[in-house]
Structure formats: C-alpha cells, structure tokens
Write an enzyme that holds these catalytic residues in place. Structure first.
Site, mmCIF file in Angstrom:
data_model
loop_
_atom_site.group_PDB
_atom_site.id
_atom_site.type_symbol
_atom_site.label_atom_id
_atom_site.label_comp_id
_atom_site.label_asym_id
_atom_site.label_seq_id
_atom_site.Cartn_x
_atom_site.Cartn_y
_atom_site.Cartn_z
ATOM 1 N N ASN A 79 -7.480 -4.206 5.538
ATOM 2 C CA ASN A 79 -7.996 -3.282 6.559
ATOM 3 C C ASN A 79 -8.680 -4.035 7.703
ATOM 4 O O ASN A 79 -9.669 -3.576 8.273
ATOM 5 C CB ASN A 79 -8.959 -2.269 5.935
ATOM 6 C CG ASN A 79 -8.247 -0.985 5.523
ATOM 7 O OD1 ASN A 79 -7.425 -0.450 6.268
ATOM 8 N ND2 ASN A 79 -8.533 -0.517 4.328
ATOM 9 N N ASP A 114 -4.352 -4.875 0.910
ATOM 10 C CA ASP A 114 -4.693 -4.269 2.200
ATOM 11 C C ASP A 114 -6.130 -4.670 2.537
ATOM 12 O O ASP A 114 -7.076 -4.166 1.943
ATOM 13 C CB ASP A 114 -4.550 -2.753 2.092
ATOM 14 C CG ASP A 114 -4.830 -2.046 3.413
ATOM 15 O OD1 ASP A 114 -5.172 -2.732 4.392
ATOM 16 O OD2 ASP A 114 -4.708 -0.801 3.455
ATOM 17 N N GLU A 131 -3.931 1.786 -3.088
ATOM 18 C CA GLU A 131 -4.036 3.227 -2.853
ATOM 19 C C GLU A 131 -3.132 4.005 -3.815
ATOM 20 O O GLU A 131 -2.248 4.761 -3.389
ATOM 21 C CB GLU A 131 -3.698 3.577 -1.393
ATOM 22 C CG GLU A 131 -4.891 3.466 -0.460
ATOM 23 C CD GLU A 131 -4.724 4.254 0.825
ATOM 24 O OE1 GLU A 131 -5.286 5.361 0.915
ATOM 25 O OE2 GLU A 131 -4.059 3.756 1.742
ATOM 26 N N ASP A 140 2.940 4.843 4.912
ATOM 27 C CA ASP A 140 2.662 4.429 6.282
ATOM 28 C C ASP A 140 2.547 2.911 6.386
ATOM 29 O O ASP A 140 2.507 2.373 7.492
ATOM 30 C CB ASP A 140 1.385 5.093 6.796
ATOM 31 C CG ASP A 140 0.197 4.847 5.891
ATOM 32 O OD1 ASP A 140 0.404 4.477 4.727
ATOM 33 O OD2 ASP A 140 -0.946 5.027 6.352
ATOM 34 N N HIS A 141 2.493 2.229 5.227
ATOM 35 C CA HIS A 141 2.538 0.768 5.180
ATOM 36 C C HIS A 141 3.929 0.320 4.751
ATOM 37 O O HIS A 141 4.707 1.103 4.188
ATOM 38 C CB HIS A 141 1.515 0.219 4.185
ATOM 39 C CG HIS A 141 0.089 0.460 4.577
ATOM 40 N ND1 HIS A 141 -0.786 -0.552 4.919
ATOM 41 C CD2 HIS A 141 -0.630 1.611 4.668
ATOM 42 C CE1 HIS A 141 -1.969 -0.040 5.197
ATOM 43 N NE2 HIS A 141 -1.903 1.277 5.054
ATOM 44 N N ASN A 195 0.875 -1.171 0.000
ATOM 45 C CA ASN A 195 0.000 0.000 0.000
ATOM 46 C C ASN A 195 0.911 1.219 0.000
ATOM 47 O O ASN A 195 1.489 1.581 1.027
ATOM 48 C CB ASN A 195 -0.916 -0.001 1.225
ATOM 49 C CG ASN A 195 -1.902 1.151 1.230
ATOM 50 O OD1 ASN A 195 -1.610 2.254 0.794
ATOM 51 N ND2 ASN A 195 -3.102 0.897 1.743
ATOM 52 N N TYR A 234 -7.927 -3.670 -2.433
ATOM 53 C CA TYR A 234 -7.799 -2.652 -1.387
ATOM 54 C C TYR A 234 -9.171 -2.537 -0.740
ATOM 55 O O TYR A 234 -10.058 -1.848 -1.234
ATOM 56 C CB TYR A 234 -7.336 -1.319 -1.968
ATOM 57 C CG TYR A 234 -7.397 -0.172 -0.980
ATOM 58 C CD1 TYR A 234 -6.795 -0.275 0.272
ATOM 59 C CD2 TYR A 234 -8.062 1.009 -1.297
ATOM 60 C CE1 TYR A 234 -6.861 0.757 1.185
ATOM 61 C CE2 TYR A 234 -8.123 2.054 -0.394
ATOM 62 C CZ TYR A 234 -7.524 1.925 0.845
ATOM 63 O OH TYR A 234 -7.602 2.949 1.765
#
Length: 561
Positions: A200, A198, A42, A298-299, A7, A159
């Site tokens: 989530n 991802d 993303e 951030d991933h 991501n 995603y």
C-alpha cells in the site's frame, strides 16, 4: 520455482470471474496460477466461513491468518505445493505474540526466531506529543502477516494497512516499522528473507500514474510512508525490489487500478504490490514480472522465478531443492489448516448432523412416549407389537360407535400410556384375528410429500392399530375398539373430502412449473443486451473492425450518438 503474490480482494468473489468460475474446485484455481508458493492478501473471510475446498485444496498445504475481531476483513494466506515445497516452520503475525488455537501451543523449537520485536525497541510513529504508540499485539490483531521458514529463506506475506484517513496513518506507520524490525532481526540471525504482498505504498514516481507530473514529483516523498519505503529499499536499505531489478526503466508497470473509473483499460494505476528480497538471494533470481491480463481483482498478480540450481564462485553447484531442505520432512507445520480440529477428524462439522448416516449420539434419558403415524389410519406406540384393526362396522353399529366412550387418555391423563402384556389374554385376542395378517411399517422416516398425496386404497384387514388400555383389564376391549372405529370413520371422511383439493393443487403446480420452465428457456436464448454508454446512459452500438490487421473481424461498442 515460482513465487506468486496476489491481492485477490476476497476469496469468495474470485470464483465469480472468468476463468476462475470454470473450475469446480479451489485446487483447480491454484493449478491455473502455475506457482509453487502462492501468497494471497485480502482474503476477506474468517475461519468459520472459509470453504472446505479453500482450506484443503488437494495437494497444496494452506496457512491462514484471520482478523481477531473483524470478520470479512483483511486476512492473508499462503499455499505451498507439497510436491516441491514443504515449510519447516510457520507462524502467524510479526510480533510473536499470536498463539493460534493449537493444543499444545507452539513450542520454542517450532518458532522461526528466538526473539521478536518489543515495543520499547521500535521507533513507533508519534504524530502528536500526547499520543500513545500502538502496541505490537494490536498491530497483529488484524490478520496481516504470515511467516514461513522454507530453509533457504524466510517468507513473509503481508497486507500492510491502507491510509483510509488521517487517523489511520499512525497505525499504518507503526505496522511498517514493526515489519522492518522483524526483518532486521531475521537478518541479524543470518537468515535470508523474502517479503511479498500489498505494501500500500508507491516506491517511486515511476510507480504512479501521475508521477511524471512535475507538481507531483516534487512532493512525492513528503509523505512519511513513501519516505520510509524509500529508505528501506536498496541502495538506501537492505531490501531489493526483485521485479524492478528486471525492469529498471519500465513505465506503466502498475499492479492496482480504480475499477470504478474503468482505469484498468487505460492503465491508469499505481504499483503497490512488491516482492522484496535480501541481497543474498539475488543470485537465485531468474526473472520476475506482473500479470496485468489476469483478472479477478482490482490488483494483478506478480511473481518471481528462482533458478533450479546455481554455481558458486568456488565452482560448487547448489541445487534449489537441497538449499530449501526439501525432503527432510513430509508433513507441514502444525499451523497448516489440515491440522485444524474440524478437518483432522477430531471435531464434527455442523453439516454432518444433517447428512445421511450422521451422528447417532442421542440422550438416553427417559422421554415421554410419542405417537408416530405410518399411514393415514395407523397408530404406532412405543413398542413394535400391534393388533389388526377390526372390519369396518355396519350402518347399524356405526351410529353407536360414534357415541363418545371413555378412553385411557381422558380417564387417567396423568398415567403414561401402556401396552397390553403379551400374556395369554393378548394371545387369545390375536388368535381370533388370525385371518388378517398385520403389515408392519418399514424402518425409516416418511417423506413430507407423502402427507399431501392420495392415500393408497387398503383393505380393512391390512390396517394396524396399537391397543392401549387403562387399569381395567377388559378381555374384549370393547370400549377401546368402539373409539377406534369412530376414529377410523372420521379419518376416511377427512381423506375423501381432501382428495379433490389435493388433486387440484397438484395440477395447478404442474401448470405453473411448465410456465416457469418456458420463461427460463426464453431468457436463456434471448440476445444479449448491448451495454449502455457511461455518459448518456443509452444503449451503445455494435461495430466490426474491417481494417486489415490483427484486429480485423473483432467487434466493439461505441456510443450510438
């Protein structure tokens, strides 16, 4: 072979981080990841704003899925190295309803499956009795899934939606259940499946930074998404967590952190990125891990490696290249970006109209004649034939030439400007001025800077003018020549009056440029300012490690207090 998932939180922000900002092309970024199949989530871009280097990254074939309505949001991409992987089929979404802008649309033989999940077949989430379940087509409208058939298995890059609010929970759960139904259909068709991306969702308390707390662990599976994910993974469901298979008891194996809290430095995060496989592919798995040291989002990336060959129970050796049917086709499916009209030569890009040697398609409809200046004292008409300008008039004749005289434009405003025909009369006029040779302007377009520079000194005999007449054919062209003499004198006066102003502005611009250059170099070699303490907002103090060990000599900042 390596399958990598990441991501990236925006394809345009990734090159701003080190080491990705050291590569000149997007292909260099993909090479640095050292994987054969690269799955991004993303992307946060659209087809119109996608950079050509990311759409056509050299030897990599690219596949994209963008949101239908919301640009710069969501989006997934798959890059395959054409030297080792050539997908057999590719499609966008999970519902089978998305038809990309292809002509003709995807034929049944180009699709991965013959059937796709239908709304009445899905156990869609209903949190209220009067809520209408989400339509499968709407679930695919946010550009969250890509499916590629690579022979040995079907790769699904997803995603999954994040639960940003309670109102978003039904959409999130419906997407998960449509993904589950799509994978179940592929398994029913005797296909092996790899789901990457991802999700989530945290799969277990071990994957959460607070999972070890008793108060958190006791209610961990109360959330419907976590409960669904637990039931979909082995041993309860058909999917195997490939990375966790190699690290069953590893704590702190997180893939995302809160960057606002600087949680990555203390590894206070969660694991929401996964590579899931059907049980039939576990014999091909060679290894898998996370890459927390790779920055840019951030991933962090995750990957699995596949064996180049395996030996079956019967003793037969099967090579991965053969199992993936590599070599059966040389070109990727039509969904690849290389077949988009803007990159396949079927459609011109907007930038091509502003580049040298661009399009020459100009309307052939008649247009009014335009006057175009080749020098401060030259007038060019619609035709190329010109007449030399007479010598500057004397002082006695200059007074009479300034007097207004009738011109063709004022006498007949409605008539188009005409040039004298190249008959005997025009030939006689040109022969009388044979001593002055006309200097024709070279083809091309004058630069804007040429209008602000000092005009070169030219003799009167080298100046050219187009003679324009009215219906009264005057052999000598007296009235027209007097008017041109007046224009010539006026142009000379204006040029002389503006010379000093142009020279002063040029000198001022040079001095200003020197000042800016000095300031830029001083900033470049200025010492780097120390960071500020996050608590006191004061400059931190630099220290050096003197203790013997692997960190000796390294520097670090701490609060100056």
């Amino acid at each position: 072979m390596r399958i990598l998932s990441w991501n990236i939180n925006g394809v345009r922000t990734l090159p701003q981080y080190h080491p990705w900002n050291t590569f000149k092309t997007f292909e260099g970024i993909l090479d640095e990841l050292k994987a054969d199949i690269i799955c991004f989530q993303e992307m946060k871009t659209s087809r119109a704003s996608l950079q050509p280097s990311a759409a056509l990254p050299g030897r990599f074939d690219a596949f994209f899925s963008f949101p239908a309505n919301k640009g710069g949001y969501s989006g997934v991409a798959v890059y395959t190295d054409s030297r080792t992987v050539v997908p057999l089929k590719a499609e966008e979404g999970l519902s089978g309803r998305i038809q990309p802008a292809l002509k003709p649309p995807l034929a049944p033989a180009e699709r991965i499956s013959a059937a796709y999940p239908q709304a009445h077949e899905l156990a869609l989430f209903t949190d209220a009795p009067d809520r209408t379940p989400t339509d499968p087509g709407a679930l695919d409208a946010e550009g969250r899934a890509l499916a590629l058939d690579v022979g040995l298995f079907v790769l699904v890059n997803v995603y999954c939606p994040n639960e940003t609010s309670d109102a978003r929970l039904p959409f999130k759960m419906d997407f998960h259940r449509m993904l589950q139904a799509r994978v179940a259909q592929l398994i029913g068709e005797r296909r092996e499946v790899v789901v990457v991306g991802d999700m989530n969702i945290c799969a277990a308390p071990l994957d959460h930074c607070d999972g070890h707390l008793p108060s958190h662990a006791s209610v961990f599976y109360d959330h419907p998404a976590r409960r669904w994910f637990r039931d979909w993974l082995a041993p309860n469901g058909p999917m195997v967590d490939a990375v966790r298979e190699f690290w069953p008891e590893r704590d702190g194996m997180y893939t995302v952190w809160n960057m606002k809290l600087c949680a990555r430095e203390t590894n206070y995060g969660t694991r929401v990125d996964y590579i899931l496989t059907t049980p039939g592919l576990t014999k091909w798995l060679k290894g898998g891990n996370t890459l927390p040291s790779v920055k840019g989002s951030d991933h962090c990336p995750i990957y699995v490696d596949l064996h180049d060959e395996i030996t079956l129970e019967s003793g037969e050796v099967v090579k991965l290249r053969d199992a993936m049917q590599f070599g059966t086709r040389t070109e990727p499916p039509r969904l690849a970006s290389k077949f988009w009209p803007e990159y396949s030569g079927k459609q011109k890009l907007l930038s091509s109209f502003f580049s040298k040697g661009g399009t020459d398609t100009i309307s052939k409809s008649p247009s009014p004649p335009q006057l175009k200046a080749s020098s401060p004292s030259t007038i060019i008409g619609p035709s190329r034939s010109t007449q030399p300008l007479p010598p500057p008039p004397t002082a006695s004749s200059s007074k009479s030439s300034i007097k207004p005289s009738p011109s063709p434009s004022t006498s007949h405003p409605s008539r188009p400007l005409k040039r004298k025909s190249s008959g005997p009369q025009s030939a006689e006029t040109s022969s009388s001025n044979s001593t002055s040779q006309s200097k024709k302007r070279k083809p091309g377009q004058a630069k804007l800077s040429s209008f602000f520079t000092k005009p070169p000194a030219k003799s009167a005999s080298s100046l050219e003018v187009v003679v324009v007449d009215d219906d009264n054919d005057d052999p000598e062209g007296g009235g027209t020549e007097h008017q041109l003499h007046a224009d010539y004198l006026l142009a000379c006066e204006l040029s002389a009056s503006q010379q000093d102003l142009v020279e002063q502005s040029a000198e001022a611009g040079q001095d200003k440029g020197k000042g800016k250059g000095k300031e830029a170099w001083s900033q470049l070699f200025a010492p780097v300012a120390p960071p500020k303490c996050t608590i006191h907002r004061e400059p931190a103090k630099l220290f050096t490690v003197n203790k013997p060990g692997p960190n000796k000599g390294k520097t670090f900042y701490i609060c100056s207090r």
